[in-house]
Design a protein around this motif. Structure first.
Motif, PDB file in Angstrom:
ATOM      1  N   LEU A  11       0.857  -1.187   0.000  1.00  0.00           N
ATOM      2  CA  LEU A  11       0.000   0.000   0.000  1.00  0.00           C
ATOM      3  C   LEU A  11       0.892   1.237   0.000  1.00  0.00           C
ATOM      4  N   LEU A  12       0.620   2.136  -0.931  1.00  0.00           N
ATOM      5  CA  LEU A  12       1.421   3.351  -1.043  1.00  0.00           C
ATOM      6  C   LEU A  12       1.074   4.322   0.075  1.00  0.00           C
ATOM      7  N   LEU A  13       2.110   4.833   0.716  1.00  0.00           N
ATOM      8  CA  LEU A  13       1.961   5.943   1.653  1.00  0.00           C
ATOM      9  C   LEU A  13       2.401   7.213   0.945  1.00  0.00           C
ATOM     10  N   PHE A  14       1.758   8.328   1.266  1.00  0.00           N
ATOM     11  CA  PHE A  14       2.244   9.616   0.777  1.00  0.00           C
ATOM     12  C   PHE A  14       1.684  10.715   1.673  1.00  0.00           C
ATOM     13  N   PRO A  15       2.379  11.836   1.753  1.00  0.00           N
ATOM     14  CA  PRO A  15       1.927  12.913   2.635  1.00  0.00           C
ATOM     15  C   PRO A  15       0.525  13.401   2.276  1.00  0.00           C
ATOM     16  N   LYS A  36       1.900 -10.933   3.242  1.00  0.00           N
ATOM     17  CA  LYS A  36       2.947 -10.017   3.684  1.00  0.00           C
ATOM     18  C   LYS A  36       2.547  -8.626   3.204  1.00  0.00           C
ATOM     19  N   VAL A  37       2.227  -7.742   4.140  1.00  0.00           N
ATOM     20  CA  VAL A  37       1.682  -6.438   3.790  1.00  0.00           C
ATOM     21  C   VAL A  37       2.722  -5.354   4.078  1.00  0.00           C
ATOM     22  N   HIS A  38       3.006  -4.534   3.076  1.00  0.00           N
ATOM     23  CA  HIS A  38       4.021  -3.493   3.183  1.00  0.00           C
ATOM     24  C   HIS A  38       3.383  -2.119   3.015  1.00  0.00           C
ATOM     25  N   LEU A  39       3.884  -1.161   3.808  1.00  0.00           N
ATOM     26  CA  LEU A  39       3.526   0.243   3.659  1.00  0.00           C
ATOM     27  C   LEU A  39       4.733   0.939   3.051  1.00  0.00           C
ATOM     28  N   ILE A  40       4.537   1.587   1.915  1.00  0.00           N
ATOM     29  CA  ILE A  40       5.679   1.966   1.072  1.00  0.00           C
ATOM     30  C   ILE A  40       5.713   3.468   0.810  1.00  0.00           C
ATOM     31  N   TRP A  41       6.903   4.045   0.987  1.00  0.00           N
ATOM     32  CA  TRP A  41       7.125   5.437   0.604  1.00  0.00           C
ATOM     33  C   TRP A  41       8.597   5.600   0.236  1.00  0.00           C
ATOM     34  N   LYS A  42       8.980   6.804  -0.126  1.00  0.00           N
ATOM     35  CA  LYS A  42      10.335   7.058  -0.600  1.00  0.00           C
ATOM     36  C   LYS A  42      11.380   6.836   0.478  1.00  0.00           C
ATOM     37  N   THR A  43      11.025   7.158   1.715  1.00  0.00           N
ATOM     38  CA  THR A  43      11.925   6.976   2.851  1.00  0.00           C
ATOM     39  C   THR A  43      11.161   6.237   3.945  1.00  0.00           C
ATOM     40  N   ARG A  44      11.863   5.942   5.043  1.00  0.00           N
ATOM     41  CA  ARG A  44      11.215   5.299   6.185  1.00  0.00           C
ATOM     42  C   ARG A  44      10.757   6.312   7.232  1.00  0.00           C
ATOM     43  N   ASP A  45      10.840   7.584   6.907  1.00  0.00           N
ATOM     44  CA  ASP A  45      10.344   8.609   7.821  1.00  0.00           C
ATOM     45  C   ASP A  45       8.823   8.528   7.900  1.00  0.00           C
ATOM     46  N   ALA A  46       8.285   8.889   9.059  1.00  0.00           N
ATOM     47  CA  ALA A  46       6.841   8.868   9.239  1.00  0.00           C
ATOM     48  C   ALA A  46       6.157   9.774   8.226  1.00  0.00           C
ATOM     49  N   VAL A  47       5.046   9.305   7.713  1.00  0.00           N
ATOM     50  CA  VAL A  47       4.240  10.052   6.745  1.00  0.00           C
ATOM     51  C   VAL A  47       2.978  10.526   7.462  1.00  0.00           C
ATOM     52  N   VAL A  48       2.663  11.805   7.325  1.00  0.00           N
ATOM     53  CA  VAL A  48       1.541  12.389   8.065  1.00  0.00           C
ATOM     54  C   VAL A  48       0.329  12.524   7.144  1.00  0.00           C
ATOM     55  N   GLY A  51      -5.281  14.210   8.240  1.00  0.00           N
ATOM     56  CA  GLY A  51      -5.862  14.428   9.562  1.00  0.00           C
ATOM     57  C   GLY A  51      -4.838  14.485  10.676  1.00  0.00           C
ATOM     58  N   GLY A  52      -3.549  14.398  10.340  1.00  0.00           N
ATOM     59  CA  GLY A  52      -2.497  14.524  11.342  1.00  0.00           C
ATOM     60  C   GLY A  52      -1.968  13.213  11.889  1.00  0.00           C
ATOM     61  N   MET A  53      -2.487  12.066  11.433  1.00  0.00           N
ATOM     62  CA  MET A  53      -1.978  10.779  11.891  1.00  0.00           C
ATOM     63  C   MET A  53      -0.659  10.468  11.207  1.00  0.00           C
ATOM     64  N   ALA A  54       0.341  10.113  11.991  1.00  0.00           N
ATOM     65  CA  ALA A  54       1.643   9.743  11.448  1.00  0.00           C
ATOM     66  C   ALA A  54       1.720   8.233  11.285  1.00  0.00           C
ATOM     67  N   ILE A  55       2.105   7.791  10.093  1.00  0.00           N
ATOM     68  CA  ILE A  55       2.188   6.368   9.772  1.00  0.00           C
ATOM     69  C   ILE A  55       3.603   6.085   9.287  1.00  0.00           C
ATOM     70  N   VAL A  56       4.207   5.026   9.801  1.00  0.00           N
ATOM     71  CA  VAL A  56       5.604   4.728   9.501  1.00  0.00           C
ATOM     72  C   VAL A  56       5.688   3.703   8.369  1.00  0.00           C
ATOM     73  N   PRO A  57       6.376   4.013   7.285  1.00  0.00           N
ATOM     74  CA  PRO A  57       6.552   3.041   6.194  1.00  0.00           C
ATOM     75  C   PRO A  57       7.367   1.837   6.656  1.00  0.00           C
ATOM     76  N   THR A  58       7.103   0.704   6.038  1.00  0.00           N
ATOM     77  CA  THR A  58       7.895  -0.492   6.328  1.00  0.00           C
ATOM     78  C   THR A  58       8.883  -0.787   5.218  1.00  0.00           C
ATOM     79  N   GLU A  59       8.675  -0.194   4.034  1.00  0.00           N
ATOM     80  CA  GLU A  59       9.583  -0.368   2.907  1.00  0.00           C
ATOM     81  C   GLU A  59       9.703   0.953   2.159  1.00  0.00           C
ATOM     82  N   THR A  60      10.813   1.113   1.445  1.00  0.00           N
ATOM     83  CA  THR A  60      10.981   2.251   0.556  1.00  0.00           C
ATOM     84  C   THR A  60      10.826   1.770  -0.883  1.00  0.00           C
TER      85      THR A  60
END
Length: 231
Positions: A11-15, A36-48, A51-60
């Motif tokens: 699942l793609l994460l993005f700001p 095996k479920v992955h949360l993916i973004w460019k970096t492993r920094d938390a994505v907000v 609504g202000g919820m911060a979600i941490v990627p598991t893969e880049t």
């Protein structure tokens, strides 16, 4: 349960995404056997989220394995992603071998911007559904739309319905039913206003007027993405 082959879901994460577009399907997918479920973004920094919820990627993008299922959520941040070639290239690359290419809400506009919905039926949030046509898709006003290996969900809360459809496709209907029971997904909305089809006309009119400035901003991004597809 262990007899199922391993399925890799990303699942793609993005700001500024709408978190329920992601967390609704996520809750379904993590209940699927041997998934095996992955949360993916460019970096492993938390994505907000918006609504202000911060979600941490598991893969880049660089560490993400080949995905059997790729899922793109929506939300206000979708506008920026439609002009983000790094992210669009990642989606295109993963979609080449994915068994299912999917989205929730305005995530379908991101798929469209990546050129992955041309000639496909698809859905999106009701306020932006018509914009799919600008990207070569056929807008369908349904909660979940399947066309070949594309499965798209409508607005926000449809993510759970969408994910149960995906699980039924991959694992069979009984597995999806068991997950639905385990989640006690038995919605009884207090009001019959969850769709323009059921809400009073005046309420829908007011909602459209309230959303109009943002929808026009989104439409401008869609038109820009559509122009790129014809270059």
């Amino acid at each position: 349960m262990t007899d199922f082959p391993e399925i890799t879901i990303g699942l793609l994460l993005f700001p500024n995404l709408t978190q329920l577009d992601l967390t609704g399907p996520y809750e379904v997918f993590i209940s699927a056997p041997n998934a095996k479920v992955h949360l993916i973004w460019k970096t492993r920094d938390a994505v907000v989220s918006n609504g202000g919820m911060a979600i941490v990627p598991t893969e880049t993008f660089d560490t993400c394995p080949p995905l059997d299922i790729i899922c793109i959520p929506g939300g206000p941040g979708q506008i920026a992603i439609m002009d983000d070639e790094e992210t669009l290239d990642f989606i295109r690359q993963q979609s080449q071998q994915a068994r299912l290419v999917t989205s929730v809400c305005t995530g379908s506009l991101i798929l469209g911007a990546a050129g992955l919905l041309q000639g496909y039926k698809a859905t999106s949030h009701w306020a932006s559904l018509d914009q799919l046509a600008l990207l070569g898709a056929e807008p369908i006003n349904q909660r979940v739309v399947r066309d070949r290996n594309r499965i798209t969900g409508a607005g926000v809360t449809s993510g759970i319905d969408f994910a149960l459809h995906v699980v039924a496709e991959i694992y069979g209907i009984e597995t999806a039913k068991n997950i639905q029971l385990g989640m006690e997904y038995d919605p009884e909305p207090p009001f019959n206003t969850g769709s323009p089809r059921s809400a009073p006309a005046e309420q829908v009119k007011q909602a459209r007027e309230r959303l109009a400035p943002f929808i026009e901003k989104r439409r401008a991004a869609t038109l820009k993405a559509a122009a790129k597809l014809t270059q």
